[in-house]
Design a protein around this motif. Sequence first.
Motif, PDB file in Angstrom:
ATOM      1  N   GLU A 272       0.805  -1.214   0.000  1.00 40.64           N
ATOM      2  CA  GLU A 272       0.000   0.000   0.000  1.00 40.64           C
ATOM      3  C   GLU A 272       0.841   1.268   0.000  1.00 40.64           C
ATOM      4  OE1 GLU A 272      -2.192  -0.764   3.537  1.00 40.64           O
ATOM      5  OE2 GLU A 272      -0.683   0.114   4.868  1.00 40.64           O
ATOM      6  N   ILE A 273       2.120   1.168   0.333  1.00 44.53           N
ATOM      7  CA  ILE A 273       2.959   2.362   0.453  1.00 44.53           C
ATOM      8  C   ILE A 273       3.345   2.907  -0.917  1.00 44.53           C
ATOM      9  CG2 ILE A 273       5.191   3.246   1.242  1.00 44.53           C
ATOM     10  CD1 ILE A 273       4.972   1.591   3.699  1.00 44.53           C
ATOM     11  N   ILE A 274       3.149   4.188  -1.112  1.00 41.91           N
ATOM     12  CA  ILE A 274       3.513   4.884  -2.348  1.00 41.91           C
ATOM     13  C   ILE A 274       4.918   5.460  -2.237  1.00 41.91           C
ATOM     14  CG2 ILE A 274       2.908   6.764  -3.917  1.00 41.91           C
ATOM     15  CD1 ILE A 274       0.026   6.520  -2.876  1.00 41.91           C
ATOM     16  N   VAL A 316       3.631   7.718   2.667  1.00 41.92           N
ATOM     17  CA  VAL A 316       2.393   8.033   1.965  1.00 41.92           C
ATOM     18  C   VAL A 316       1.863   6.715   1.416  1.00 41.92           C
ATOM     19  CG1 VAL A 316       1.328   9.322   0.082  1.00 41.92           C
ATOM     20  CG2 VAL A 316       3.218  10.334   1.374  1.00 41.92           C
ATOM     21  N   TYR A 317       0.585   6.443   1.616  1.00 42.06           N
ATOM     22  CA  TYR A 317       0.041   5.148   1.234  1.00 42.06           C
ATOM     23  C   TYR A 317      -1.413   5.285   0.783  1.00 42.06           C
ATOM     24  CZ  TYR A 317      -2.433   5.146   5.745  1.00 42.06           C
ATOM     25  OH  TYR A 317      -3.250   5.464   6.792  1.00 42.06           O
ATOM     26  N   ARG A 318      -1.898   4.230   0.155  1.00 40.99           N
ATOM     27  CA  ARG A 318      -3.314   4.146  -0.215  1.00 40.99           C
ATOM     28  C   ARG A 318      -4.005   3.182   0.734  1.00 40.99           C
ATOM     29  NH1 ARG A 318      -4.624   6.374  -5.196  1.00 40.99           N
ATOM     30  NH2 ARG A 318      -2.832   6.928  -6.471  1.00 40.99           N
ATOM     31  N   ASP A 319      -5.112   3.626   1.319  1.00 36.70           N
ATOM     32  CA  ASP A 319      -5.837   2.724   2.204  1.00 36.70           C
ATOM     33  C   ASP A 319      -6.682   1.753   1.383  1.00 36.70           C
ATOM     34  OD1 ASP A 319      -8.161   4.022   1.388  1.00 36.70           O
ATOM     35  OD2 ASP A 319      -8.378   5.174   3.236  1.00 36.70           O
ATOM     36  N   ARG A 320      -7.436   0.910   2.060  1.00 35.66           N
ATOM     37  CA  ARG A 320      -8.183  -0.134   1.371  1.00 35.66           C
ATOM     38  C   ARG A 320      -9.203   0.406   0.377  1.00 35.66           C
ATOM     39  NH1 ARG A 320      -9.481  -4.597   6.146  1.00 35.66           N
ATOM     40  NH2 ARG A 320      -7.291  -5.168   6.568  1.00 35.66           N
ATOM     41  N   SER A 321      -9.665   1.628   0.606  1.00 38.08           N
ATOM     42  CA  SER A 321     -10.627   2.234  -0.310  1.00 38.08           C
ATOM     43  C   SER A 321      -9.959   3.028  -1.424  1.00 38.08           C
ATOM     44  CB  SER A 321     -11.590   3.136   0.470  1.00 38.08           C
ATOM     45  OG  SER A 321     -10.874   4.205   1.094  1.00 38.08           O
TER      46      SER A 321
END
Length: 339
Positions: A272-274, A316-321
Amino acid sequence: MKAAGSALLFLLSLFLQSWNANFRDLRKYTLKGYAQGTDYTIAYYAEGAVVDQRQVDSLLAVIDSSMSLYKPYSLINKINAGPKGSYAIDAHFRRVLGKSFEIVKDSQGIFDVTVAPLVQLWGFGTAPVDRFPDSAAVRQALRCVGMEKIRLKGNYLEKLDACVQLDFNGIAQGYTVDVLANMLEDCGIRHYVVELGGELRVRGPKPDGSPMRIGMERPATEWGDSPLVQDVMSITEGAITTAGNYRRYLQDGDHRVSHHIDPKTGYPFDTEIISATLYANDALTADGYDNVFMAMKAAEAVTFANARKDMEVFVVYRDRSGVVRDTMSTGFRDLLISK
């Protein structure tokens, strides 16, 4: 060495333009050039020009001759092409390899400088590829991967398998920044910034007594959008590096392939990490570990950094949504002046 697009860039203008050249009779000297596939900037304050372009470029050439995969005559290429056996190595090579052994142990195998066959297989090496590898090719490459297949004995590297190949691109740029910073310090310079491909090491405060201010670049919320500077760090000494998967990747239809390769599975990490920004005492440590954090979940990355006294992390990451969020270790928040 790392390509210019493989790390998030930090903007230097916030402090390069603000130092007071008349303070205590110190003058600002700036050196700019191109090395290791990217640009470098060295800015320092001194009473006279004690370090010049020739000295810098000469030192960079020595490091390239040791660890650059893009120089056919380099020591690392000779070792990679050679049979199993013992190879004499120079001091630069030994220090980077020694640190690599420390990080592979601490990261439980996430960081591994023997990933060169996998990096090339996926198209992130020195030669392009026209398609992604199949599972059989990955399994074949994995036979040559693993730091248990090499040993460091004093000034010698021992290859235990002829097919083992090394790739220092995930750590050598940070080491180079440290070498340049140490050169400045050996000349008595106490106010400086060294930047190479977005990897930074600074020592201050500025001659007027104020801390360094560094603009931190964030990835955009949508692919293809330009990155934004949303945070400013305030530090007086240390190193900052960033690893990210939005600048350097390959595209297969709708699927993006990260250049961070898992040495255990042979496939690119898909987490998930950008981006992960590391603060540490030296750039060698920061550069080596920023790749480790890219293999973790955001919460794991924060826990990992909080358990260690010599580093802080901002991820910085994207969560499950799919929403872009950020989080940071306890000490990193103290470095920010815009939060």
